[in-house]
Every structure is written in structure tokens, then in C-alpha cells.
Write a protein that holds these residues in place. Structure first.
Motif, PDB file in Angstrom:
ATOM      1  N   VAL A   5       0.854  -1.184   0.000  1.00 42.84           N
ATOM      2  CA  VAL A   5       0.000   0.000   0.000  1.00 42.84           C
ATOM      3  C   VAL A   5       0.890   1.235   0.000  1.00 42.84           C
ATOM      4  CG1 VAL A   5      -1.676   1.319   1.337  1.00 42.84           C
ATOM      5  CG2 VAL A   5      -1.903  -1.153   1.201  1.00 42.84           C
ATOM      6  N   GLU A   6       0.555   2.206  -0.835  1.00 40.75           N
ATOM      7  CA  GLU A   6       1.273   3.494  -0.850  1.00 40.75           C
ATOM      8  C   GLU A   6       0.371   4.552  -0.241  1.00 40.75           C
ATOM      9  OE1 GLU A   6       2.296   4.311  -4.893  1.00 40.75           O
ATOM     10  OE2 GLU A   6       3.699   2.616  -5.024  1.00 40.75           O
ATOM     11  N   ASP A   7       0.905   5.273   0.751  1.00 38.13           N
ATOM     12  CA  ASP A   7       0.132   6.346   1.383  1.00 38.13           C
ATOM     13  C   ASP A   7       1.092   7.504   1.636  1.00 38.13           C
ATOM     14  OD1 ASP A   7      -1.880   7.775   2.513  1.00 38.13           O
ATOM     15  OD2 ASP A   7      -2.098   6.513   4.295  1.00 38.13           O
ATOM     16  N   GLY A   8       1.559   8.107   0.539  1.00 37.84           N
ATOM     17  CA  GLY A   8       2.646   9.088   0.586  1.00 37.84           C
ATOM     18  C   GLY A   8       2.222  10.414   1.190  1.00 37.84           C
ATOM     19  N   ASP A   9       3.213  11.157   1.722  1.00 39.58           N
ATOM     20  CA  ASP A   9       2.962  12.496   2.259  1.00 39.58           C
ATOM     21  C   ASP A   9       2.452  13.433   1.169  1.00 39.58           C
ATOM     22  OD1 ASP A   9       3.875  11.589   4.672  1.00 39.58           O
ATOM     23  OD2 ASP A   9       5.952  12.221   4.307  1.00 39.58           O
ATOM     24  N   ASP A  10       2.827  13.128  -0.074  1.00 39.34           N
ATOM     25  CA  ASP A  10       2.392  13.963  -1.200  1.00 39.34           C
ATOM     26  C   ASP A  10       0.938  13.676  -1.587  1.00 39.34           C
ATOM     27  OD1 ASP A  10       2.696  11.427  -2.143  1.00 39.34           O
ATOM     28  OD2 ASP A  10       4.099  11.925  -3.750  1.00 39.34           O
ATOM     29  N   GLY A  11       0.283  12.777  -0.841  1.00 40.26           N
ATOM     30  CA  GLY A  11      -1.107  12.461  -1.141  1.00 40.26           C
ATOM     31  C   GLY A  11      -1.273  11.379  -2.185  1.00 40.26           C
ATOM     32  N   GLU A  12      -0.160  10.876  -2.714  1.00 40.46           N
ATOM     33  CA  GLU A  12      -0.252   9.790  -3.702  1.00 40.46           C
ATOM     34  C   GLU A  12      -0.533   8.481  -2.990  1.00 40.46           C
ATOM     35  OE1 GLU A  12       2.617   9.009  -6.722  1.00 40.46           O
ATOM     36  OE2 GLU A  12       1.468  10.334  -8.028  1.00 40.46           O
ATOM     37  N   ARG A  13      -1.721   7.939  -3.237  1.00 41.43           N
ATOM     38  CA  ARG A  13      -2.085   6.678  -2.610  1.00 41.43           C
ATOM     39  C   ARG A  13      -2.232   5.599  -3.675  1.00 41.43           C
ATOM     40  NH1 ARG A  13      -6.832   6.672   1.165  1.00 41.43           N
ATOM     41  NH2 ARG A  13      -7.985   7.145  -0.733  1.00 41.43           N
ATOM     42  N   GLY A  14      -1.931   4.363  -3.281  1.00 41.12           N
ATOM     43  CA  GLY A  14      -2.035   3.280  -4.256  1.00 41.12           C
ATOM     44  C   GLY A  14      -2.067   1.927  -3.581  1.00 41.12           C
ATOM     45  N   ILE A  15      -2.536   0.938  -4.333  1.00 42.54           N
ATOM     46  CA  ILE A  15      -2.711  -0.421  -3.826  1.00 42.54           C
ATOM     47  C   ILE A  15      -2.127  -1.397  -4.843  1.00 42.54           C
ATOM     48  CG2 ILE A  15      -4.414  -2.185  -3.174  1.00 42.54           C
ATOM     49  CD1 ILE A  15      -6.361   0.340  -2.745  1.00 42.54           C
ATOM     50  N   VAL A  16      -1.297  -2.350  -4.356  1.00 43.34           N
ATOM     51  CA  VAL A  16      -0.761  -3.405  -5.211  1.00 43.34           C
ATOM     52  C   VAL A  16      -1.383  -4.731  -4.776  1.00 43.34           C
ATOM     53  CG1 VAL A  16       1.309  -4.628  -5.984  1.00 43.34           C
ATOM     54  CG2 VAL A  16       1.403  -2.152  -5.547  1.00 43.34           C
ATOM     55  N   GLN A  57       1.556   2.668 -13.662  1.00 41.22           N
ATOM     56  CA  GLN A  57       2.474   1.578 -13.977  1.00 41.22           C
ATOM     57  C   GLN A  57       3.851   1.957 -13.474  1.00 41.22           C
ATOM     58  OE1 GLN A  57       1.363  -1.447 -16.062  1.00 41.22           O
ATOM     59  NE2 GLN A  57       2.970  -1.974 -14.610  1.00 41.22           N
ATOM     60  N   ARG A  58       4.245   1.372 -12.323  1.00 36.86           N
ATOM     61  CA  ARG A  58       5.610   1.547 -11.819  1.00 36.86           C
ATOM     62  C   ARG A  58       6.304   0.213 -12.028  1.00 36.86           C
ATOM     63  NH1 ARG A  58       3.952   6.186 -11.873  1.00 36.86           N
ATOM     64  NH2 ARG A  58       3.678   7.563 -10.080  1.00 36.86           N
ATOM     65  N   ASP A  59       7.247  -0.162 -11.128  1.00 37.33           N
ATOM     66  CA  ASP A  59       7.755  -1.539 -11.172  1.00 37.33           C
ATOM     67  C   ASP A  59       6.579  -2.476 -10.974  1.00 37.33           C
ATOM     68  OD1 ASP A  59      10.289  -0.668 -11.572  1.00 37.33           O
ATOM     69  OD2 ASP A  59      10.866  -0.732  -9.461  1.00 37.33           O
ATOM     70  N   ASP A  60       5.682  -2.045 -10.059  1.00 30.30           N
ATOM     71  CA  ASP A  60       4.436  -2.773  -9.856  1.00 30.30           C
ATOM     72  C   ASP A  60       3.297  -2.055 -10.556  1.00 30.30           C
ATOM     73  OD1 ASP A  60       4.916  -5.057  -8.187  1.00 30.30           O
ATOM     74  OD2 ASP A  60       5.410  -3.664  -6.570  1.00 30.30           O
ATOM     75  N   LEU A  61       2.210  -2.795 -10.752  1.00 24.16           N
ATOM     76  CA  LEU A  61       0.960  -2.192 -11.189  1.00 24.16           C
ATOM     77  C   LEU A  61       0.262  -1.645  -9.944  1.00 24.16           C
ATOM     78  CD1 LEU A  61      -1.486  -1.637 -12.962  1.00 24.16           C
ATOM     79  CD2 LEU A  61      -2.052  -4.057 -12.808  1.00 24.16           C
ATOM     80  N   VAL A  62       0.149  -0.307  -9.836  1.00 20.64           N
ATOM     81  CA  VAL A  62      -0.400   0.339  -8.649  1.00 20.64           C
ATOM     82  C   VAL A  62      -1.806   0.844  -8.962  1.00 20.64           C
ATOM     83  CG1 VAL A  62      -0.073   2.156  -6.934  1.00 20.64           C
ATOM     84  CG2 VAL A  62       1.929   1.070  -7.991  1.00 20.64           C
ATOM     85  N   LEU A  63      -2.794   0.296  -8.254  1.00 16.56           N
ATOM     86  CA  LEU A  63      -4.182   0.737  -8.435  1.00 16.56           C
ATOM     87  C   LEU A  63      -4.414   2.013  -7.639  1.00 16.56           C
ATOM     88  CD1 LEU A  63      -5.947  -2.737  -8.086  1.00 16.56           C
ATOM     89  CD2 LEU A  63      -5.202  -1.572 -10.181  1.00 16.56           C
ATOM     90  N   VAL A  64      -5.141   2.956  -8.231  1.00 14.06           N
ATOM     91  CA  VAL A  64      -5.372   4.255  -7.606  1.00 14.06           C
ATOM     92  C   VAL A  64      -6.775   4.288  -7.001  1.00 14.06           C
ATOM     93  CG1 VAL A  64      -5.543   6.743  -8.000  1.00 14.06           C
ATOM     94  CG2 VAL A  64      -3.815   5.383  -9.229  1.00 14.06           C
ATOM     95  N   PRO A  65      -6.866   4.466  -5.657  1.00 16.87           N
ATOM     96  CA  PRO A  65      -8.184   4.503  -5.015  1.00 16.87           C
ATOM     97  C   PRO A  65      -8.808   5.885  -5.112  1.00 16.87           C
ATOM     98  CG  PRO A  65      -6.488   4.728  -3.352  1.00 16.87           C
ATOM     99  CD  PRO A  65      -5.770   4.598  -4.679  1.00 16.87           C
ATOM    100  N   HIS A  66     -10.129   5.943  -5.003  1.00 16.87           N
ATOM    101  CA  HIS A  66     -10.836   7.220  -4.891  1.00 16.87           C
ATOM    102  C   HIS A  66     -10.333   7.954  -3.645  1.00 16.87           C
ATOM    103  CE1 HIS A  66     -14.104  10.086  -4.358  1.00 16.87           C
ATOM    104  NE2 HIS A  66     -14.540   9.780  -5.579  1.00 16.87           N
ATOM    105  N   ASP A  67     -10.187   9.284  -3.747  1.00 14.56           N
ATOM    106  CA  ASP A  67      -9.642  10.092  -2.643  1.00 14.56           C
ATOM    107  C   ASP A  67     -10.402   9.915  -1.331  1.00 14.56           C
ATOM    108  OD1 ASP A  67      -7.614  11.135  -4.107  1.00 14.56           O
ATOM    109  OD2 ASP A  67      -8.683  12.991  -4.646  1.00 14.56           O
ATOM    110  N   ASP A  68     -11.710   9.677  -1.414  1.00 15.98           N
ATOM    111  CA  ASP A  68     -12.547   9.617  -0.209  1.00 15.98           C
ATOM    112  C   ASP A  68     -12.568   8.232   0.441  1.00 15.98           C
ATOM    113  OD1 ASP A  68     -13.204  12.216  -0.758  1.00 15.98           O
ATOM    114  OD2 ASP A  68     -15.095  11.721  -1.755  1.00 15.98           O
ATOM    115  N   ASP A  69     -11.945   7.238  -0.193  1.00 20.51           N
ATOM    116  CA  ASP A  69     -12.101   5.857   0.274  1.00 20.51           C
ATOM    117  C   ASP A  69     -10.869   5.364   1.034  1.00 20.51           C
ATOM    118  OD1 ASP A  69     -14.505   6.019  -0.974  1.00 20.51           O
ATOM    119  OD2 ASP A  69     -14.051   4.583  -2.572  1.00 20.51           O
TER     120      ASP A  69
END
Ligand SMILES: [Zn+2]
Length: 248
Positions: free
Chosen positions: A27-38, A72-84
Motif C-alpha cells: 500500500v502506498e500512502d505518501g505524504d504527497d497524497g499519492e495513494r495506491g494499492i498493489v 504503472q511503476r515496477d508494480d501495477l499500482v491501483l489508484v483509489p478514490h480520494d474519499d475511500d
């Protein structure tokens, strides 16, 4: 060409799959607000080759996380809705693709391949670019002059091929074998990087064969009726064809 990193790309094998089970690997939950799920397994088409990413949802323990895109990074990162909320690593989730959007994108993408096959066969013109949204698309051709009645002629020829209900087959071939197929590299925009060893081929039997990572319907009649909405002259030898997909 699978490009999924740790994620097994289910949609490349089964384009009809809409629901599946998976485990959250990262799971990505960056300070820059970039969130993602692998995920370990995903049927979300991440976007590419002119086809935009799928939308859908992950369900876990009564919680819903909408998926609105992918990176598409090294992994395929799914982008969640901001509110979820983000599911924690290790969570078992049920994934589901938004069927209306994906099915229309499959019809539209197959419609573009059909168009490129018809224009090459009947006018000898090569594709130089393309893009699509669900139900609408554009394709650019290298074409010096447009013959009279080009718009109506192409539209009629496209719908003859829809009615012919040609099978659309997907296969994965070693690079050498793939590029031994005549005409496979005539879409100069979609050149396959040299490090790619296995090439996915989408074949509208008897009409069009392309190296392609997108999702497609199984036969041309499933596309529906095609409308050539507009032909634009974008400069010397540069013609843009705007396509619409209709239910029959
Ligand atoms: Zn394509």
C-alpha cells in the motif's frame, strides 16, 4: 508485455473476467497524497495503447474502496478514490470491474482495430496514432489525399466487417515469431520495446493483426454498429477519423 510487476494480470488471459479474489501486497500512502494499492492478482486494465484504465471496486470486511485508475511503476499500482480507505497489507479483497465501462471500451478498442484493418486494406494507409473513451475514438492515418465519399465508404466497409462476425483472437508469441507475421509492425506508433520477449497479438482473423496489450471483444459483431462521425484534415498527409460505437 504483461508489465504487472508482482501482480498477475488476469485480464490479459481472460478479457471477460469481472470479479476475482486477491490479497493486498503493498500500500502506498505518501505524504504527497499519492495513494495506491498493489494486489497479487488483478483484472483492472491499467491503461495503455490508447485504452484508458478500468474503474471498479475492492470489497473487504464490509468496506468499499473504489478504484479510479492505475499507475504503472515496477508494480501495477491501483489508484483509489480520494474519499475511500486503503485496505491494509495482507487483506483479502474481492475485486470487481465496472462492467459497462470496460465492455464499451472493449467494443471501442476492437472497433479501432477493425477500422485500421479496413483503411489499410482498402486505401493502403498506415495508422500514426489513436485514442479512445468508452464509445468514442479517434484514429490518425498517414494519407496524402482523401478520395471522394471516403467517410461513407469507410463506414460501410467497417459495418460489412462487423456483420461478417470475424473472430478476434488473442495469443502470446515469442518476439521472433510475432514479428515474422506479415504486417505486424505496420502500426509504427506501438513499437514493442526491445527487452520484451513475449509479444501479445490481437488478431481479427483475415483483417488485422497487431501487437497489442488491450482488451477486446471475441468477434466483430460484438462491437456493434460503427459510425464514422467525422474526417478531419490535420495537415499534409495527416487525416483524423472520428469513430462512434452504437448498439445495433
Ligand atoms: Zn489496440
Amino acid at each position: 508485455m504483461s508489465g504487472g510487476g508482482r501482480t498477475h494480470r488476469l485480464e490479459l488471459d481472460d478479457q471477460t473476467l469481472r470479479e476475482w479474489d486477491a490479497i493486498v501486497l503493498h500500500v502506498e500512502d505518501g505524504d504527497d497524497g499519492e495513494r495506491g494499492i498493489v494486489l497479487d492478482r488483478s483484472a483492472f486494465y491499467p491503461g495503455g495503447g490508447g485504452q484508458p484504465p478500468d474503474h471498479g471496486v475492492l470489497l473487504w470486511g464490509g468496506v468499499q474502496t473504489r478504484i479510479v485508475g492505475a499507475r504503472q511503476r515496477d508494480d501495477l499500482v491501483l489508484v483509489p478514490h480520494d474519499d475511500d480507505p486503503l485496505p491494509p497489507v495482507g487483506t483479502a479483497v474481492a475485486g470487481a470491474i465496472e462492467d459497462d465501462r470496460r465492455s464499451m471500451l472493449m467494443r471501442t478498442h476492437s472497433g479501432l482495430h477493425l477500422l485500421s484493418g479496413v483503411v489499410f486494406r482498402d486505401f493502403g494507409a498506415l495508422v500514426t496514432g489513436g485514442n479512445m473513451e468508452p464509445g468514442t475514438a479517434r484514429m490518425d492515418f498517414n494519407m496524402e489525399a482523401v478520395p471522394p465519399d471516403f467517410k461513407a465508404t469507410v463506414e460501410a466497409a467497417c459495418n460489412v466487417e462487423v456483420e461478417a462476425d470475424r473472430a478476434i483472437e488473442v495469443s502470446v508469441l515469442p518476439r521472433d515469431e510475432a514479428f515474422a507475421i506479415p504486417d505486424i509492425i505496420r502500426t509504427a506508433t506501438n513499437l514493442v520495446p526491445p527487452e520484451v520477449e513475449m509479444v501479445r497479438i490481437v488478431d481479427i482473423l483475415g483483417l488485422d493483426t497487431q501487437a497489442d496489450g488491450g482488451t477486446h471483444v471475441a468477434s466483430t459483431r460484438q462491437i456493434g454498429r460503427l459510425e464514422v462521425a467525422k474526417i478531419e484534415n490535420k495537415g499534409k498527409g495527416f487525416r483524423r477519423v472520428r469513430l462512434r460505437v452504437h448498439d445495433v
